[in-house]
Write a protein that holds these residues in place. Structure first.
Motif, mmCIF file in Angstrom:
data_model
loop_
_atom_site.group_PDB
_atom_site.id
_atom_site.type_symbol
_atom_site.label_atom_id
_atom_site.label_comp_id
_atom_site.label_asym_id
_atom_site.label_seq_id
_atom_site.Cartn_x
_atom_site.Cartn_y
_atom_site.Cartn_z
ATOM 1 N N MET B 132 0.887 -1.070 0.028
ATOM 2 C CA MET B 132 0.046 -0.193 -0.096
ATOM 3 C C MET B 132 0.855 1.438 0.130
ATOM 4 S SD MET B 132 -3.092 -0.869 -0.095
ATOM 5 C CE MET B 132 -2.721 -2.325 -1.057
ATOM 6 N N ALA B 133 2.066 1.119 0.595
ATOM 7 C CA ALA B 133 3.088 2.307 0.393
ATOM 8 C C ALA B 133 3.379 2.566 -0.717
ATOM 9 C CB ALA B 133 4.027 2.025 1.752
ATOM 10 N N GLY B 134 3.395 1.771 -1.750
ATOM 11 C CA GLY B 134 3.751 1.895 -3.106
ATOM 12 C C GLY B 134 5.196 1.151 -3.333
ATOM 13 N N VAL B 135 5.610 0.386 -2.533
ATOM 14 C CA VAL B 135 6.669 -0.467 -3.171
ATOM 15 C C VAL B 135 6.373 -1.618 -3.923
ATOM 16 C CG1 VAL B 135 7.946 0.176 -0.903
ATOM 17 C CG2 VAL B 135 7.039 -2.095 -1.007
ATOM 18 N N GLY B 136 7.318 -2.190 -4.700
ATOM 19 C CA GLY B 136 7.092 -3.234 -5.498
ATOM 20 C C GLY B 136 6.949 -4.723 -4.862
ATOM 21 N N ASN B 137 6.374 -5.498 -5.594
ATOM 22 C CA ASN B 137 5.949 -6.832 -5.118
ATOM 23 C C ASN B 137 7.037 -7.401 -4.365
ATOM 24 O OD1 ASN B 137 3.304 -8.196 -4.612
ATOM 25 N ND2 ASN B 137 3.059 -7.949 -7.019
ATOM 26 N N ASN B 138 8.131 -7.397 -5.126
ATOM 27 C CA ASN B 138 9.400 -8.177 -4.725
ATOM 28 C C ASN B 138 9.794 -7.598 -3.429
ATOM 29 O OD1 ASN B 138 9.385 -9.928 -6.692
ATOM 30 N ND2 ASN B 138 10.776 -8.600 -7.879
ATOM 31 N N ASN B 141 7.522 -8.302 -0.530
ATOM 32 C CA ASN B 141 7.578 -9.801 -0.020
ATOM 33 C C ASN B 141 8.846 -10.079 0.838
ATOM 34 O OD1 ASN B 141 5.210 -10.871 -0.713
ATOM 35 N ND2 ASN B 141 6.286 -11.208 -2.888
ATOM 36 N N SER B 142 9.903 -9.114 0.613
ATOM 37 C CA SER B 142 11.288 -9.485 1.090
ATOM 38 C C SER B 142 10.990 -8.611 2.546
ATOM 39 C CB SER B 142 12.282 -8.955 0.401
ATOM 40 O OG SER B 142 12.977 -7.608 1.097
ATOM 41 N N VAL B 143 10.297 -7.532 2.761
ATOM 42 C CA VAL B 143 10.233 -6.967 3.964
ATOM 43 C C VAL B 143 9.354 -7.911 4.774
ATOM 44 C CG1 VAL B 143 8.738 -5.051 5.138
ATOM 45 C CG2 VAL B 143 10.345 -4.633 3.142
ATOM 46 N N ALA B 144 8.196 -8.446 4.351
ATOM 47 C CA ALA B 144 7.427 -9.423 4.893
ATOM 48 C C ALA B 144 8.171 -10.576 5.674
ATOM 49 C CB ALA B 144 6.357 -10.001 4.058
ATOM 50 N N ARG B 145 9.090 -10.969 4.733
ATOM 51 C CA ARG B 145 10.056 -12.421 5.216
ATOM 52 C C ARG B 145 10.747 -11.682 6.389
ATOM 53 N NH1 ARG B 145 9.755 -13.840 -0.227
ATOM 54 N NH2 ARG B 145 11.671 -12.593 -0.617
ATOM 55 N N THR B 146 11.365 -10.702 6.280
ATOM 56 C CA THR B 146 12.391 -10.200 7.276
ATOM 57 C C THR B 146 11.445 -10.033 8.651
ATOM 58 O OG1 THR B 146 13.558 -8.764 5.656
ATOM 59 C CG2 THR B 146 13.559 -8.274 8.109
ATOM 60 N N PHE B 147 10.106 -9.580 8.562
ATOM 61 C CA PHE B 147 9.544 -9.101 9.836
ATOM 62 C C PHE B 147 8.850 -10.478 10.400
ATOM 63 C CE2 PHE B 147 9.815 -4.930 8.823
ATOM 64 C CZ PHE B 147 9.973 -4.359 9.870
#
Lengths: 312, 292
Positions: B132-138, B141-147
């Motif tokens: 939603m903040a406008g970063v790309g899919n990749n 997903n990498s931020v998501a995996r980190t958290f």
């Protein structure tokens, strides 16, 4: 969520993994009736041993098949013995006679043309109904104005049976084909609209708040929260709508001049071809069922999150 | 820190450039909350209901504050005003000098339960904010995996929320809120629906994660133990109308572990809170009796 009670032992991720797997096992043996044989099977195949399948699901299909066979046998007996006690089977052709007629129909070309015309009409009417139905339903579910403007029409028009639309359809629409499609479209439209409204109005407000706090715009909320949340209800509406479409098609095809499985049935009645009437009826039933299953099956990927243990 | 089930290599996976970004341009830290003379009134069938009256509160950047009080004292309402879900009738809520008018990703929200999107996988849930903040899919997903590794749930990235236990779902909720790198984390009784054992582990877990980010946390609870264990400061509220009645500093050493729960210092603070709340509750009862 049944998981609360297990939370303590599952908090540790290492310990959680096995119990997580185990918890998804028994759920396949749950007592719900598999309305969607193909869909449910597809979801559970990997975890369900063949022996267990035979004992649970396999047995149930056996019972269902036997129930149908029993009815055919009774029908055969009633017809050949001229059963006449309030219900009269004297003039009803036996399944064997209907079967023979069906074989001769299947060898000709005419029968397939009827089916083809009907399929085409249902397809056009259904696609229109789904597009209009979902758009109207979402608008009504999200906006009080839209609901207050559209709902009275729906409530008023919904109880009118498809047959009653025939005169108006003929007067309003340019061709016979468009009249039939219009009548079929109306039949499918109402269940799609009403189920969509129902699904959209049930949107969980906590999820909308969560989405807003994560920075989602109104469009994003509609796309990521409202529509997926309404999807189970929408899919139910799509399946019902398909059934009603076939139901209404029969009424619409009264005015058809040449082709269509509904026309075939009416025409056989006029020509006193009893076996053909039954063939027409059963064909409509069969096609309707098949199309409904097709709708449910193709919508299944949209609902895979509902299956317990839903890893993709 | 503690033996909570959080991966030890999280320092390696965290993007510290993003973490540092929480320091503002002028070098001041982000996450200052100021609540000024806030009244919150709801219209009900039986007339207006004052949920929060004359609330004044300042939270420093990086502070862990618990809003403590009985059910219906307006603590969640006050938090919802900070989140931007509820508009005060008068007064003002500011976060980092900007008046709060609507919810936003700078204020991450963790709800009591069942707030994950059931149709999204665990990873898709956490990636939602970055998307939603406008970063790309990749990148999302990498931020998501980190958290997800941060909360120890990397192995469940592709699971759907309804297959997870309540505690695991709340950890996903925390990861999802943090994935936007919010300056403020708002938590509305996030462990209220969990059993006691899971709750303690989640509390340790949360402190562990907070130790990493040191963003401002406002945590609503009615559990005194929880408030004392977690916070730097306890803001006690009383019911009808919801008022802030006390502001208690919790000067217990960090890092905190379960053993703290039975220490004398902890007990003394707990007694202080209990006495305060008891006094206030009695007052409220007496007032109600007079009114009746």
């Amino acid at each position: 969520m049944d998981s609360k009670s297990n939370a303590a032992i599952r908090t540790d991720p290492v310990a959680a993994e096995p119990s997580h797997q185990a918890s998804s096992g028994p759920s396949t043996a749950r007592g719900s009736i598999p309305v969607l044989p193909m869909a449910q099977q597809a979801g559970n195949q990997s975890r369900l041993p063949a022996r267990v399948w035979m004992k649970t699901t396999g047995t149930r299909y056996l019972v269902r098949t036997l129930a149908l066979v029993a009815a055919v046998v009774l029908w055969q007996l009633a017809s050949t013995n001229g059963f006449h006690f309030y219900i009269n089977f004297d003039n009803i052709p036996a399944p064997s006679v209907v079967g023979a007629a069906l074989v001769s129909e299947l060898t000709g070309q005419e029968f397939y043309l009827h089916i083809l015309h009907s399929l085409q009409r249902v397809a056009i009417a259904y696609v229109l109904a789904v597009v209009f139905g979902v758009v109207l339903g979402v608008a009504m579910g999200r906006s009080r104005w839209a609901e207050d403007i559209i709902l009275p029409y729906i409530e008023l028009l919904r109880p009118i049976p498809a047959v009653a639309w025939i005169p108006l359809a003929i007067l309003m629409l340019p061709t016979e084909q468009s009249s039939i499609i219009f009548i079929t479209f109306l039949g499918a439209l109402f269940p799609v609209v009403l189920n969509t409204v129902h699904g959209v109005e049930q949107t969980n407000s906590v999820l909308i708040r969560a989405a807003r706090s994560l920075g989602a715009s109104k469009t994003a909320i509609l796309w990521h929260v409202v529509l997926p949340g309404a999807m189970p209800s929408i899919v139910a509406g799509l399946a019902i709508g398909m059934g009603v479409a076939w139901f209404s098609l029969l009424a619409g095809e009264i005015i058809s001049g040449q082709y269509g499985i509904g026309y075939y049935t009416w025409n056989s009645y006029t020509l006193i071809q009893y076996p053909q009437i039954i063939i027409g009826m059963l064909t409509i039933g069969g096609l309707g069922t098949l199309c409904t299953l097709l709708v449910r099956y193709s919508c299944n990927p949209l609902l895979k999150w509902q299956a317990k243990g839903g890893r993709s | 820190m503690s033996d909570a089930p959080v991966s030890n290599n999280r320092l390696a996976v965290l993007d510290h450039s993003r973490l540092r970004a929480k320091t503002g341009k002028d070098g001041s830290e982000r996450g200052r909350i100021s609540v000024r003379d806030v009244d919150i009134v709801f219209d009900t069938v039986s007339g207006p209901h004052v949920a929060v009256q004359q609330a004044n509160l300042t939270v420093r950047p990086g502070e862990f504050v618990c809003l403590l009080g009985p059910s219906g004292c307006g603590k969640s309402t006050l938090m919802n005003a900070i989140a931007g879900f509820v508009e005060p009738k008068c007064g003002e809520v500011q976060v980092d000098g900007t008046s709060v008018t609507e919810p936003g990703p700078d204020r991450g929200m963790v709800f009591q339960q069942h707030s994950l999107f059931p149709w999204k996988t665990v990873q898709e849930n956490v990636a939602f904010g970055p998307l939603m903040a406008g970063v790309g899919n990749n990148e999302a997903n990498s931020v998501a995996r980190t958290f997800l590794s941060l909360v120890g749930l990397a192995a469940f990235a592709n699971a759907y929320p309804n297959t997870l236990s309540g505690g695991m779902q709340q950890r996903v909720g925390i990861a999802r809120a943090l994935a936007n790198y919010p300056s403020v984390l708002l938590m509305d009784e996030p462990f209220g629906a969990l059993d006691a054992q899971t709750r303690i582990m989640m509390q340790e877990n949360l402190l562990d994660i907070w130790g990493e980010f040191h963003n401002t946390v406002v945590f609503v609870t009615h559990d005194i133990d929880e408030a004392v264990f977690l916070s730097d400061r306890i803001v006690v509220m009383s019911a009808s109308p919801g008022k802030i009645i006390a502001d208690i500093d919790v000067r217990l050493p960090r890092p905190r572990e379960q053993s703290l729960l039975t220490s004398p210092d902890f007990m003394a603070l707990k007694r202080q809170c209990l006495d305060l709340i008891r006094k206030e509750t009695l007052n409220a009862f007496q007032q109600q009796n007079k009114a009746g």
